[in-house]
Design a protein around this motif. Structure first.
Motif, PDB file in Angstrom:
ATOM      1  N   CYS A 135      11.312  -7.973   2.107  1.00  0.00           N
ATOM      2  CA  CYS A 135      10.566  -7.893   0.846  1.00  0.00           C
ATOM      3  C   CYS A 135      11.551  -7.711  -0.306  1.00  0.00           C
ATOM      4  O   CYS A 135      12.466  -6.885  -0.222  1.00  0.00           O
ATOM      5  CB  CYS A 135       9.620  -6.692   0.930  1.00  0.00           C
ATOM      6  SG  CYS A 135       8.607  -6.464  -0.515  1.00  0.00           S
ATOM      7  N   LEU A 139       9.775  -5.550  -5.636  1.00  0.00           N
ATOM      8  CA  LEU A 139       8.442  -5.211  -5.121  1.00  0.00           C
ATOM      9  C   LEU A 139       8.475  -3.882  -4.383  1.00  0.00           C
ATOM     10  O   LEU A 139       7.540  -3.085  -4.480  1.00  0.00           O
ATOM     11  CB  LEU A 139       7.935  -6.332  -4.204  1.00  0.00           C
ATOM     12  CG  LEU A 139       7.839  -7.728  -4.835  1.00  0.00           C
ATOM     13  CD1 LEU A 139       7.351  -8.751  -3.811  1.00  0.00           C
ATOM     14  CD2 LEU A 139       6.895  -7.714  -6.040  1.00  0.00           C
ATOM     15  N   LEU A 140       9.578  -3.625  -3.662  1.00  0.00           N
ATOM     16  CA  LEU A 140       9.672  -2.363  -2.908  1.00  0.00           C
ATOM     17  C   LEU A 140       9.644  -1.147  -3.835  1.00  0.00           C
ATOM     18  O   LEU A 140       9.129  -0.095  -3.448  1.00  0.00           O
ATOM     19  CB  LEU A 140      10.952  -2.350  -2.066  1.00  0.00           C
ATOM     20  CG  LEU A 140      10.932  -3.251  -0.828  1.00  0.00           C
ATOM     21  CD1 LEU A 140      12.329  -3.367  -0.231  1.00  0.00           C
ATOM     22  CD2 LEU A 140       9.948  -2.742   0.219  1.00  0.00           C
ATOM     23  N   GLU A 142       8.012  -1.107  -6.537  1.00  0.00           N
ATOM     24  CA  GLU A 142       6.670  -1.169  -7.134  1.00  0.00           C
ATOM     25  C   GLU A 142       6.680  -1.411  -8.640  1.00  0.00           C
ATOM     26  O   GLU A 142       5.855  -0.852  -9.371  1.00  0.00           O
ATOM     27  CB  GLU A 142       5.869   0.100  -6.770  1.00  0.00           C
ATOM     28  CG  GLU A 142       5.751   0.262  -5.264  1.00  0.00           C
ATOM     29  CD  GLU A 142       4.931   1.469  -4.826  1.00  0.00           C
ATOM     30  OE1 GLU A 142       4.837   2.432  -5.599  1.00  0.00           O
ATOM     31  OE2 GLU A 142       4.370   1.415  -3.706  1.00  0.00           O
ATOM     32  N   TYR A 213       4.280  -7.455  -0.285  1.00  0.00           N
ATOM     33  CA  TYR A 213       4.392  -5.992  -0.336  1.00  0.00           C
ATOM     34  C   TYR A 213       3.072  -5.276  -0.069  1.00  0.00           C
ATOM     35  O   TYR A 213       2.970  -4.461   0.846  1.00  0.00           O
ATOM     36  CB  TYR A 213       4.961  -5.544  -1.684  1.00  0.00           C
ATOM     37  CG  TYR A 213       5.077  -4.033  -1.767  1.00  0.00           C
ATOM     38  CD1 TYR A 213       6.096  -3.365  -1.102  1.00  0.00           C
ATOM     39  CD2 TYR A 213       4.139  -3.287  -2.478  1.00  0.00           C
ATOM     40  CE1 TYR A 213       6.189  -1.980  -1.139  1.00  0.00           C
ATOM     41  CE2 TYR A 213       4.231  -1.894  -2.521  1.00  0.00           C
ATOM     42  CZ  TYR A 213       5.250  -1.251  -1.854  1.00  0.00           C
ATOM     43  OH  TYR A 213       5.333   0.115  -1.881  1.00  0.00           O
ATOM     44  N   SER A 217       2.357  -3.421   3.455  1.00  0.00           N
ATOM     45  CA  SER A 217       2.641  -1.987   3.351  1.00  0.00           C
ATOM     46  C   SER A 217       1.380  -1.143   3.476  1.00  0.00           C
ATOM     47  O   SER A 217       1.440   0.029   3.829  1.00  0.00           O
ATOM     48  CB  SER A 217       3.368  -1.669   2.038  1.00  0.00           C
ATOM     49  OG  SER A 217       2.491  -1.814   0.939  1.00  0.00           O
TER      50      SER A 217
END
Ligand SMILES: *[C@@H]1O[C@H](CO)[C@@H](O)[C@H](O)[C@H]1NC(C)=O
Ligand SMILES: *[C@@H]1O[C@H](CO)[C@@H](O)[C@H](O)[C@H]1NC(C)=O
Length: 332
Positions: A135, A139-140, A142, A213, A217
């Motif tokens: 990812c 995006l990780l 946020e 994501y 997740s």
């Protein structure tokens, strides 16, 4: 997915007799059985029983024993969490460096992630084959949670309002017009049966955030939402013959030319379940009011749609209310 058993309100000073207690315990056991048996098949087929009624008599002599999906929190839920904060003696604190806690901005966190600062990681050459679904760092950390005016948490408010207003059950079918990064959609996807959530979205970065994501997740890949990249209110990829229980557009129509909104409504009217199905549109319906009240009603009527009214819904967590306009299909 939260499943609550609603029980009869307990009242101070009521004497619970032994037979009533035994009955209550046995009814509770039956409810627990149903709860466990429905949980143990959680590949959750579309036909899974989601609303169980177990008849019984409560300790106050009234009916009780409805096991159902709860959507919004009860007054008791809110009191409970306030009690937890009070009993733990909690007050809001500044988020500063302290033992084991290192607050950073998203940009700083992204930099640390790229440099593997403090992160156990594999070295070349095999570093790439331990990660099944790599990812992007943006995006990780946020970044996409800050793409809207309202906080990310406002997505839950929208879900609670719409799901309760449209009287949804997990078997309902829902279409969102413009689901973005799934701020709202995640809650529907989690609640609904697999494949029952559909969305049309045109923004590519938002769709990447959703697929790369948010869904993985949140553990929602198995829900197989049908999320299609597209614009111009073209719903041809959603199949024919489908009847939605809810179609909604949250802060979308106000960014579109009126003609396009009407073209979309024309295509969607036949996809809305007659009578019980609902269309909800947020913020305003200027596409309609700009025509003038009478002309607007006439145009809706020609599509088989009826305007039912305006609602507001308060946020659970911040000083904010959403405005929603409700429509139904008045003939089959
Ligand atoms: C893991 O990566 C190495 C080096 O790139 C490669 O030789 C190997 O085949 C990979 N293993 C798997 C299971 O993909
Ligand atoms: C809608 O999309 C389909 C396939 O993506 C395409 O064939 C069709 O021409 C489009 N219709 C309109 C009205 O744009």
């Amino acid at each position: 997915m939260a499943i609550f058993a609603s029980t009869a309100p307990t009242q101070k000073g009521i004497v619970i007799t032994v037979p009533v207690l035994v009955l209550s315990v046995s009814v509770a056991t039956i409810m627990l059985f149903f709860l466990l048996s429905s949980l143990s098949y959680c590949d959750c087929p579309a036909s899974a029983p989601t609303l169980q009624r177990v008849s019984g008599v409560g300790s106050d002599g009234g009916e009780f024993g409805v096991v159902k999906e709860r959507i919004s929190p009860t007054k008791e839920d809110i009191e409970w969490v306030k009690d937890q904060i009070r009993e733990n003696g909690l007050h809001m604190q500044d988020n500063v460096l302290r033992k084991g806690i290192n607050p950073r901005t998203r940009a700083q966190q992204l930099q640390d992630l790229i440099q593997y600062k403090g992160i156990s990681h594999y070295e070349e050459p095999e570093s790439g084959n331990h990660t099944a679904l790599p990812c992007p760092g943006e995006l990780l950390v946020e970044e996409h949670h800050s793409n809207y005016g309202e906080p990310w948490a406002g997505g839950r408010d929208v879900f609670e309002f719409l799901a309760e207003s449209a009287r949804l059950s997990p078997n309902s079918k829902v279409l969102e017009i413009g689901c973005g990064t799934l701020r709202v959609g995640l809650h529907f996807i989690r609640y609904l049966s697999p494949e029952h959530y559909h969305c049309l979205e045109r923004d590519e970065l938002s769709l990447m955030a959703a697929f790369r994501y948010e869904l993985p997740s949140q553990g929602l890949l198995h829900k197989r939402p049908l999320i299609v990249r597209g614009e111009d209110m073209n719903f041809s990829n959603f199949g024919s013959g489908i009847e939605y229980d809810l179609i909604y557009a949250s802060a979308v129509f106000l960014h579109m030319p009126d003609n396009l909104v009407w073209a979309g409504l024309e295509r969607l009217a036949s996809k809305l379940k007659p009578y019980d199905g609902r269309i909800f549109v947020s913020h305003n319906i200027k596409f309609c009011s700009r025509l003038g009240g009478e002309e607007c009603t006439k145009r809706l009527t020609s599509l088989g749609l009826e305007y039912l009214g305006k609602h507001t819904h308060d946020s659970l967590l911040f000083n904010h209310y959403e405005i929603w306009f409700e429509f139904k299909r008045f003939k089959a």
